[in-house]
Motif scaffolding. Sequence first.
Motif: not given
Length: 326
Positions: A194-197, A226-230, A210-211
């Motif tokens: 994951f990259t998190v902004d 893939l934008i993912s609200k993990d 935003v993960p």
Amino acid sequence: MAICNTLILSAGRRVELIKCFKEAAKAIDTESKIIAVDISNTAPAIYFADKYYIIPRIEEKNYVDSLINICRKEDIKLIIPTIDTELLVIAENKMRIERDTDAKVLISDINVINVCRNKFNTNKFFEENKFGAPKLITKEDIKENNYKFPLFIKPVNGSSSINAFKINSKKELEFFIDYVQNPIIQEFIQGEEFTVDAFLDFEGNPITIVPRKRLAVRSGEVLKGLISKDREIIEEVKRLLSVLKPIGQITIQCIKTETGIKFIEINPRFGGGAPMSIKVGANSSMNLYKILSGEKLYYNEDYEDNIICLRFDNSIFLDSFGMSVL
């Protein structure tokens, strides 16, 4: 809001980022301009700015002076660093730049930069604050064969995955230790990358996190995400930000494994894939302008979820005078 001319440093290939800032600037004031700088007139992104300048290299003595002169000439109100190699110089000269211009520099404190730019410091930060991270393989570990393959090697002050390699054997280890200059060696972590902004205001309060799951990567930069609200990642990143205390845009790399989240590195700047998060609603470019206009922002997750973002290359053609054509 008053005019807020913005200076994008080391524009390079960051066409998407410049477009995001141009859209946000136009929305707040049609006269606000985006000025780009680079060391070369073949940097594609400069041709998407309202105006551009060719400036000295970061290591040259007149680099900071050139930025100050541009800020004065163009009435710059906001400066955006974009690459790792300029962060230390900009952080060291932040007070001078802000004193000699009307611009606000979007960069964290020098202590934060020192943690993030040196991979040993980053690893130490993770360990001391009880964040999951790859185990560091020391010279003593190698001497005593106290490790298991695969391993991962990269430069201590590396960027963009340059000279970063997975190591599968003793032979490869011996080769890459000599090949990679000033390396750091860690265990190889497997899992979902994951990259998190993350975007924080100038007081260090998180506004958006935003993960993005990395579906495809080239040269360290995401091609498909893939934008993912993990929730697990978001909450752990909140904890990380509260300890690190950065400001502005932060890009965090992590891997979600069967035993929990392992943080890999922190880049205290706009990552190459940051426009993905901006476009789905975590609009940090617009948020910056709102903050500079005096608006108080609060943490929110008002962005689209489960959205796949695909990125692609495009072409620009220059004539013999360096003017954009076609």
